[in-house]
Design a protein around this motif. Structure first.
Motif, PDB file in Angstrom:
ATOM      1  N   GLU A   1       0.837  -1.195   0.000  1.00  0.00           N
ATOM      2  CA  GLU A   1       0.000   0.000   0.000  1.00  0.00           C
ATOM      3  C   GLU A   1       0.876   1.250   0.000  1.00  0.00           C
ATOM      4  O   GLU A   1       1.951   1.255   0.605  1.00  0.00           O
ATOM      5  CB  GLU A   1      -0.853  -0.032   1.281  1.00  0.00           C
ATOM      6  CG  GLU A   1      -2.040   0.878   1.239  1.00  0.00           C
ATOM      7  CD  GLU A   1      -2.865   0.721   2.504  1.00  0.00           C
ATOM      8  OE1 GLU A   1      -3.755  -0.142   2.514  1.00  0.00           O
ATOM      9  OE2 GLU A   1      -2.571   1.426   3.483  1.00  0.00           O
ATOM     10  N   ASN A   2       0.374   2.293  -0.651  1.00  0.00           N
ATOM     11  CA  ASN A   2       1.044   3.600  -0.641  1.00  0.00           C
ATOM     12  C   ASN A   2       2.482   3.532  -1.145  1.00  0.00           C
ATOM     13  O   ASN A   2       3.399   4.111  -0.557  1.00  0.00           O
ATOM     14  CB  ASN A   2       0.992   4.203   0.779  1.00  0.00           C
ATOM     15  CG  ASN A   2       1.309   5.692   0.773  1.00  0.00           C
ATOM     16  OD1 ASN A   2       1.400   6.303  -0.299  1.00  0.00           O
ATOM     17  ND2 ASN A   2       1.493   6.266   1.949  1.00  0.00           N
TER      18      ASN A   2
ATOM     19  N   ASP B   1       5.366  11.159  -9.742  1.00  0.00           N
ATOM     20  CA  ASP B   1       3.908  11.087  -9.858  1.00  0.00           C
ATOM     21  C   ASP B   1       3.208  11.071  -8.494  1.00  0.00           C
ATOM     22  O   ASP B   1       2.002  10.854  -8.416  1.00  0.00           O
ATOM     23  CB  ASP B   1       3.503   9.799 -10.612  1.00  0.00           C
ATOM     24  CG  ASP B   1       3.859   9.872 -12.074  1.00  0.00           C
ATOM     25  OD1 ASP B   1       3.934  10.995 -12.609  1.00  0.00           O
ATOM     26  OD2 ASP B   1       4.086   8.803 -12.681  1.00  0.00           O
ATOM     27  N   ARG B   2       3.962  11.229  -7.410  1.00  0.00           N
ATOM     28  CA  ARG B   2       3.340  11.152  -6.084  1.00  0.00           C
ATOM     29  C   ARG B   2       2.632  12.455  -5.733  1.00  0.00           C
ATOM     30  O   ARG B   2       3.170  13.540  -5.903  1.00  0.00           O
ATOM     31  CB  ARG B   2       4.389  10.813  -5.021  1.00  0.00           C
ATOM     32  CG  ARG B   2       3.822  10.800  -3.598  1.00  0.00           C
ATOM     33  CD  ARG B   2       4.773  10.189  -2.604  1.00  0.00           C
ATOM     34  NE  ARG B   2       4.822   8.739  -2.712  1.00  0.00           N
ATOM     35  CZ  ARG B   2       3.939   7.902  -2.161  1.00  0.00           C
ATOM     36  NH1 ARG B   2       2.934   8.376  -1.447  1.00  0.00           N
ATOM     37  NH2 ARG B   2       4.065   6.606  -2.309  1.00  0.00           N
ATOM     38  N   ASN B   3       1.400  12.326  -5.231  1.00  0.00           N
ATOM     39  CA  ASN B   3       0.667  13.466  -4.671  1.00  0.00           C
ATOM     40  C   ASN B   3       0.895  13.433  -3.166  1.00  0.00           C
ATOM     41  O   ASN B   3       0.308  12.621  -2.457  1.00  0.00           O
ATOM     42  CB  ASN B   3      -0.825  13.329  -5.010  1.00  0.00           C
ATOM     43  CG  ASN B   3      -1.679  14.330  -4.253  1.00  0.00           C
ATOM     44  OD1 ASN B   3      -1.175  15.367  -3.796  1.00  0.00           O
ATOM     45  ND2 ASN B   3      -2.967  14.034  -4.117  1.00  0.00           N
ATOM     46  N   GLU B   4       1.759  14.328  -2.698  1.00  0.00           N
ATOM     47  CA  GLU B   4       2.136  14.317  -1.277  1.00  0.00           C
ATOM     48  C   GLU B   4       1.018  14.890  -0.403  1.00  0.00           C
ATOM     49  O   GLU B   4       1.026  14.712   0.809  1.00  0.00           O
ATOM     50  CB  GLU B   4       3.407  15.163  -1.062  1.00  0.00           C
ATOM     51  CG  GLU B   4       4.608  14.708  -1.865  1.00  0.00           C
ATOM     52  CD  GLU B   4       5.530  13.772  -1.103  1.00  0.00           C
ATOM     53  OE1 GLU B   4       5.108  13.197  -0.086  1.00  0.00           O
ATOM     54  OE2 GLU B   4       6.677  13.623  -1.555  1.00  0.00           O
ATOM     55  N   ALA B   5       0.058  15.593  -1.047  1.00  0.00           N
ATOM     56  CA  ALA B   5      -0.931  16.326  -0.253  1.00  0.00           C
ATOM     57  C   ALA B   5      -2.008  15.407   0.355  1.00  0.00           C
ATOM     58  O   ALA B   5      -2.742  15.824   1.240  1.00  0.00           O
ATOM     59  CB  ALA B   5      -1.590  17.372  -1.131  1.00  0.00           C
ATOM     60  N   ILE B   6      -2.077  14.160  -0.099  1.00  0.00           N
ATOM     61  CA  ILE B   6      -3.179  13.292   0.348  1.00  0.00           C
ATOM     62  C   ILE B   6      -2.982  12.827   1.798  1.00  0.00           C
ATOM     63  O   ILE B   6      -1.882  12.503   2.216  1.00  0.00           O
ATOM     64  CB  ILE B   6      -3.338  12.061  -0.587  1.00  0.00           C
ATOM     65  CG1 ILE B   6      -4.582  11.222  -0.242  1.00  0.00           C
ATOM     66  CG2 ILE B   6      -2.102  11.180  -0.559  1.00  0.00           C
ATOM     67  CD1 ILE B   6      -5.833  11.754  -0.814  1.00  0.00           C
ATOM     68  N   ASP B   7      -4.074  12.789   2.553  1.00  0.00           N
ATOM     69  CA  ASP B   7      -4.056  12.253   3.916  1.00  0.00           C
ATOM     70  C   ASP B   7      -4.121  10.720   3.784  1.00  0.00           C
ATOM     71  O   ASP B   7      -5.033  10.199   3.140  1.00  0.00           O
ATOM     72  CB  ASP B   7      -5.296  12.792   4.643  1.00  0.00           C
ATOM     73  CG  ASP B   7      -5.415  12.276   6.066  1.00  0.00           C
ATOM     74  OD1 ASP B   7      -4.795  11.240   6.380  1.00  0.00           O
ATOM     75  OD2 ASP B   7      -6.149  12.908   6.839  1.00  0.00           O
ATOM     76  N   VAL B   8      -3.165  10.002   4.379  1.00  0.00           N
ATOM     77  CA  VAL B   8      -3.112   8.551   4.161  1.00  0.00           C
ATOM     78  C   VAL B   8      -4.356   7.813   4.673  1.00  0.00           C
ATOM     79  O   VAL B   8      -4.628   6.695   4.259  1.00  0.00           O
ATOM     80  CB  VAL B   8      -1.847   7.881   4.752  1.00  0.00           C
ATOM     81  CG1 VAL B   8      -0.623   8.232   3.951  1.00  0.00           C
ATOM     82  CG2 VAL B   8      -1.682   8.186   6.215  1.00  0.00           C
TER      83      VAL B   8
ATOM     84  N   LEU C   1      -1.523   9.324  -6.053  1.00  0.00           N
ATOM     85  CA  LEU C   1      -1.010   9.493  -7.409  1.00  0.00           C
ATOM     86  C   LEU C   1      -1.548  10.831  -7.941  1.00  0.00           C
ATOM     87  O   LEU C   1      -2.720  11.148  -7.717  1.00  0.00           O
ATOM     88  CB  LEU C   1      -1.576   8.333  -8.239  1.00  0.00           C
ATOM     89  CG  LEU C   1      -0.901   7.876  -9.506  1.00  0.00           C
ATOM     90  CD1 LEU C   1       0.553   7.510  -9.270  1.00  0.00           C
ATOM     91  CD2 LEU C   1      -1.647   6.658 -10.068  1.00  0.00           C
ATOM     92  N   THR C   2      -0.725  11.603  -8.669  1.00  0.00           N
ATOM     93  CA  THR C   2      -1.246  12.858  -9.240  1.00  0.00           C
ATOM     94  C   THR C   2      -2.407  12.504 -10.173  1.00  0.00           C
ATOM     95  O   THR C   2      -2.465  11.383 -10.705  1.00  0.00           O
ATOM     96  CB  THR C   2      -0.169  13.591 -10.068  1.00  0.00           C
ATOM     97  OG1 THR C   2       0.241  12.722 -11.118  1.00  0.00           O
ATOM     98  CG2 THR C   2       1.016  13.994  -9.218  1.00  0.00           C
TER      99      THR C   2
END
Ligand SMILES: C[S@@+](CC[C@H](N)C(=O)[O-])C[C@H]1O[C@@H](n2cnc3c(N)ncnc32)[C@H](O)[C@@H]1O
Length: 456
Positions: free
Chosen positions: A33-34, A66-73, A86-87
């Motif tokens: 995951e992640n 391509d990572r979207n760092e803004a997402i809350d896991v 993912l963006t």
């Protein structure tokens, strides 16, 4: 030999169809995951068997562009947004690749162009429907989301991909349920009253329906609760109750009751009005569903001489969008309330050439063939399990020029396309449409065309 709890360095080489990172080590395939392709991680082994294993990221050593760092896991874990890391641009490419890979691996088709998945300008807050479990967590009634592959409720207030007004209604309902001391359902003990709250909101109309799913008919002081809810949200025009006393994951039981207002809400798609009742299917992303239907209309390229079958018709949204451009529409749907909606929806839009029946698509198709009905275009929009062999055979017996297949599962789509190709239909176009941004779910419209010999 790799075993549980080992911590090893791993390169992520792919994404599974469910959005899990894939690493290949020692002849084993690990799902993580992640973790994104191109990333190097320290992976803790959670589980391993003969061929596959599951791992967890202990530390990310390199990060994908391509990572979207803004997402809350929490959104990844709950499954609400399992591709949210993912963006959005990369999500659309991922979905296009899913379609290409499935067509190749399952149907052996590689000579088809799969254009980039049609995406949303604002790929958040799009869902027009929430289905929220109600449970007790740490002694308190909570609404939220089940952790992935479990029935552990994670309390959540901002659902990220739902329309914010739906989130607000859920919170007010949650507070009222607490205030009126309504007992949440307990799955282990099989006790309690309130199992789920469903909220549906018309994308254009803004009308809201709330459905309480309870184990028993009686909800103590429900009239007062409703008064307070409608006071805060006058746009709530329908409140329904569904009674489900079974030990099941299926949300609805057989019985619906009207508690307040009307038994349906109204919304619009492609300029037509639609009544939607509680048990009826309605696409959850209206903006993109309109693009999906428009793609189906473009693919079918119908004229006033065409007769169309709308199979798996729901409340008639696709077929009625075609009706004004064709001679006749025959629709079939298995949920009786949805069929009633589709008949009323035809009237609501002044459409008199659409005829809907309540039956399984398989049986209706066989009957129509026997009656000599000859559709030139067959539209199918089945649930995830796809079509049955008997449906595919009967649809080919009708000998249509075109089959337009709307699918929410690329694996069953590819299986069915293979079958149609064996029976003389060729996949000529396909277009993925992103109905479910931030999640791994893929929707696509395909056009299959009858291969006719010169003398036909
Ligand atoms: C993916 S939905 C599509 C509905 C509609 N075309 C739309 O876009 O809103 C699939 C529909 O098929 C219905 N359904 C499921 N199994 C069926 C069957 N065997 N025969 C007819 N309809 C069925 C479901 O109730 C649901 O309304």
């Amino acid at each position: 030999m790799i075993k549980k709890n080992d911590v090893i360095e791993a390169d992520i080489v792919d994404l599974s169809h469910e959005g899990l990172g894939v690493a290949k080590l020692d002849g084993l395939v690990f799902f993580v995951e992640n973790a994104l392709p191109g990333e190097k991680i320290q992976m803790r082994v959670l589980k391993v068997n003969k061929k596959i294993g599951y791992g967890k990221v202990e530390e990310r050593l390199t990060t994908s562009a391509d990572r979207n760092e803004a997402i809350d896991v929490a959104y990844l874990r709950s499954g609400i947004a399992d591709l949210g890391h993912l963006t959005y641009e990369a999500q659309l490419k991922f979905k296009t690749k899913q379609v290409k890979d499935s067509l190749y691996k399952i149907a052996g088709i590689k000579d088809i162009e799969v254009p980039l998945t049609l995406g949303m300008g604002q790929p958040f807050a799009y869902r027009n429907k929430a289905q929220v479990p109600v449970r007790r967590v740490n002694g308190q009634l909570e609404t939220g989301f089940f952790r992935k592959n479990s029935h552990d409720l994670m309390p959540i207030e901002d659902f990220y991909i739902q329309h914010p007004e739906i989130d607000q209604v859920i919170l007010v309902v949650r507070d009222l349920l607490r205030r009126f001391d309504i007992k949440p359902y307990d799955e282990q003990e099989k006790t309690g009253l309130m199992r789920n709250v469903i909220v549906r909101r018309g994308h254009y109309s803004g009308e809201i329906m709330v459905i309480f799913v309870t184990t028993r008919p009686k909800i103590f002081r429900i009239e007062q609760l409703i008064e307070l809810l409608v006071d805060q949200f006058p746009q709530v025009s329908s409140i329904m109750q569904n009674i489900n006393d079974r030990d099941t994951n299926v949300i609805f039981g057989p019985e619906f009751r009207l508690l307040y207002g009307k038994d349906c809400i109204t919304d619009q798609m492609l300029g037509n009005y639609f009544e939607i009742s509680a048990p009826s299917f309605y696409q959850v992303n209206t903006e993109m569903a309109e693009q999906l239907y428009q793609t189906a209309i473009d693919f079918a390229d119908v004229t006033q001489d065409d007769t169309v079958v709308d199979a798996y018709s729901g409340i008639g949204t696709i077929g009625l969008s075609f009706a004004k451009h064709v001679k006749k529409v025959y629709g079939v749907e298995v949920v009786p309330q949805a069929v009633e909606n589709s008949q009323r929806n035809a009237n609501l839009n002044g459409i008199s050439n659409a005829h809907y029946v309540c039956d399984t698509a398989e049986k209706a198709m066989a009957k129509w063939v026997q009656e000599g009905i000859q559709a030139t275009v067959i539209l199918v929009d089945p649930p995830r399990k796809g079509l049955t062999e008997s449906f595919i055979k009967a649809s080919c017996q009708m000998n249509p020029d075109k089959i337009v297949y709307v699918s929410c599962n690329v694996a069953t789509l590819a299986r069915d396309v293979k079958h149609y190709e064996e029976l003389g239909y060729k996949l000529s176009r396909i277009q993925p449409v992103d109905l479910f941004p931030q999640t791994h779910h893929v929707e696509a419209v395909s056009l299959l065309v009858k291969e006719r010999s010169d003398d036909e």
